[in-house]
Design a protein around this motif. Structure first.
Motif, mmCIF file in Angstrom:
data_model
loop_
_atom_site.group_PDB
_atom_site.id
_atom_site.type_symbol
_atom_site.label_atom_id
_atom_site.label_comp_id
_atom_site.label_asym_id
_atom_site.label_seq_id
_atom_site.Cartn_x
_atom_site.Cartn_y
_atom_site.Cartn_z
ATOM 1 N N ASN A 4 58.308 -2.176 -22.030
ATOM 2 C CA ASN A 4 58.686 -1.708 -23.373
ATOM 3 C C ASN A 4 57.598 -2.114 -24.351
ATOM 4 O OD1 ASN A 4 60.409 -0.777 -25.455
ATOM 5 N ND2 ASN A 4 60.904 -2.909 -25.941
ATOM 6 N N PRO A 102 57.700 9.144 -26.503
ATOM 7 C CA PRO A 102 58.552 8.330 -27.380
ATOM 8 C C PRO A 102 57.772 7.237 -28.107
ATOM 9 C CG PRO A 102 59.682 8.766 -25.322
ATOM 10 C CD PRO A 102 58.270 9.261 -25.151
ATOM 11 N N ASP A 106 57.008 7.129 -32.346
ATOM 12 C CA ASP A 106 57.354 5.938 -33.114
ATOM 13 C C ASP A 106 56.116 5.380 -33.818
ATOM 14 O OD1 ASP A 106 59.387 3.719 -33.684
ATOM 15 O OD2 ASP A 106 57.779 2.576 -32.745
ATOM 16 N N ASN A 151 65.118 -1.620 -25.070
ATOM 17 C CA ASN A 151 65.694 -0.338 -25.465
ATOM 18 C C ASN A 151 65.142 0.841 -24.680
ATOM 19 O OD1 ASN A 151 67.241 -1.645 -27.373
ATOM 20 N ND2 ASN A 151 65.793 -1.309 -29.041
ATOM 21 N N THR A 152 63.819 0.901 -24.554
ATOM 22 C CA THR A 152 63.208 2.053 -23.895
ATOM 23 C C THR A 152 63.611 2.144 -22.437
ATOM 24 O OG1 THR A 152 61.302 1.987 -25.369
ATOM 25 C CG2 THR A 152 61.018 3.140 -23.294
ATOM 26 N N GLY A 155 67.545 2.687 -21.528
ATOM 27 C CA GLY A 155 67.965 4.080 -21.637
ATOM 28 C C GLY A 155 67.509 4.904 -20.449
ATOM 29 N N ARG A 156 66.276 4.692 -20.043
ATOM 30 C CA ARG A 156 65.751 5.400 -18.870
ATOM 31 C C ARG A 156 66.555 5.044 -17.621
ATOM 32 N NH1 ARG A 156 59.419 4.195 -18.535
ATOM 33 N NH2 ARG A 156 59.543 5.744 -16.847
ATOM 34 N N THR A 175 67.612 9.467 -23.776
ATOM 35 C CA THR A 175 66.910 8.270 -23.320
ATOM 36 C C THR A 175 67.184 7.050 -24.192
ATOM 37 O OG1 THR A 175 64.967 9.000 -24.558
ATOM 38 C CG2 THR A 175 65.055 9.570 -22.228
ATOM 39 N N THR A 176 68.016 7.217 -25.230
ATOM 40 C CA THR A 176 68.380 6.073 -26.073
ATOM 41 C C THR A 176 69.699 5.448 -25.617
ATOM 42 O OG1 THR A 176 69.561 7.471 -27.666
ATOM 43 C CG2 THR A 176 67.203 7.103 -28.050
ATOM 44 N N LYS A 178 72.708 3.277 -24.160
ATOM 45 C CA LYS A 178 72.981 1.847 -24.031
ATOM 46 C C LYS A 178 74.209 1.677 -23.137
ATOM 47 C CE LYS A 178 73.536 1.494 -28.473
ATOM 48 N NZ LYS A 178 73.171 2.855 -28.896
ATOM 49 N N ASP A 181 77.306 3.300 -24.116
ATOM 50 C CA ASP A 181 77.386 4.757 -24.007
ATOM 51 C C ASP A 181 77.912 5.213 -22.653
ATOM 52 O OD1 ASP A 181 76.327 5.387 -26.586
ATOM 53 O OD2 ASP A 181 74.339 4.851 -25.848
#
Length: 286
Positions: A4, A102, A106, A151-152, A155-156, A175-176, A178, A181
């Motif tokens: 990340n 991504p 950013d 985070n990155t 999600g993946r 891909t976000t 968590k 989710d």
């Protein structure tokens, strides 16, 4: 891109690297320009890259393909993820190769830069590994899967599990995603760990989602040992050649893009990286 990415302060060594680039010349040097301000076709194209696998792939192109294609390619290695984009933005280098979409989105948003992808080259896929299960169907209710805690990559990892039917996620999380989710964990439990520690945790959990580079460092063979792996096609985490907006049609950039998507580079990646890096050629994700 491995791990990340965090936009941390660049250490003093980064400034020294920038000075070194300026001193050795760049695509913005007057001598490398034609009268209309565009780069001469035979001017060096300096590309900023992370050491592995990015610089390795570029060096293969330089040593085996560039001269025949009439490309004067120079490779500059960077060990951070901030300076390559800054050097591309200010013209110290003509292009870079180290990041995925991504991260670039950013970076541009936070730094006011205007860098765009040109062509995808490779993916460092996440894979699901286990020291206990031999196939996906061996992973059942009550077992624990370790996932990266950033985070990155989390999600993946969750997307990989969902694509292979191990969990269900809320619609549209992408891909976000968590842990919150997950709409149907199918009885599975999850353990969030630092990405680099996941290979060492294989003996403590039933399975783990591990980055390709960490799998290789742990003597895992992604092509043989992964129960499931990310697919390259359409993957937003494919790493690409990037330039400052407006330089996409530089003949040298277009030539390098063609070489990076050549059969020779495909074979080099497949032979050298044993599935921890896989070709992901084509147009970058929107």
């Amino acid at each position: 891109m491995r791990k990340n990415i965090k936009l941390t302060a660049v250490v003093a060594a980064s400034a020294a690297l920038a000075l070194g680039l300026t001193a050795c010349g760049s695509s913005s040097d007057p001598g490398a320009k034609k009268a209309d301000g565009t780069a001469a076709a035979d001017a060096p194209l300096i590309v900023a890259a992370s050491p592995t696998p990015h610089a390795d792939i570029l060096k293969f192109v330089k040593d085996n393909l560039a001269a025949k294609a009439g490309l004067n390619l120079q490779v500059k290695e960077f060990t951070d993820y901030v300076l390559p984009n800054k050097a591309t933005q200010d013209g110290a280098v003509g292009a870079n190769y180290f990041q995925h979409k991504p991260y670039l989105d950013d970076f541009n948003a936070k730094n006011g830069t205007d860098i765009v992808p040109v062509v995808n080259v490779h993916l460092e896929p996440l894979g699901l590994y286990s020291s206990k299960a031999k196939k996906l169907t061996d992973i059942t209710s009550g077992q624990t899967i370790a996932v990266p805690n950033d985070n990155t990559n989390e999600g993946r990892a969750l997307q990989l599990l969902a694509e292979n039917g191990l969990i269900k996620l809320k619609d549209g999380v992408g891909t976000t995603a968590k842990l919150s989710d997950i709409t149907d964990a199918k009885g599975l439990k999850f353990k969030e760990l630092e990405a680099a520690t996941l290979p060492r945790a294989l003996g403590e959990v039933d399975a783990a989602v591990i980055n390709g580079n960490y799998a290789l460092e742990a003597d895992l063979k992604p092509a043989e040992d992964a129960l499931a792996q990310e697919k390259a096609e359409g993957n937003p985490y494919a790493n690409f050649l990037a330039v400052k907006r407006g330089n996409e049609n530089d003949p040298r950039v277009k030539k390098l893009a063609e070489l990076l998507n050549s059969p020779e580079v495909k074979k080099f990646i497949e032979d050298k990286y044993d599935g921890s890096v896989i070709p992901a050629f084509g147009k970058p994700a929107a």
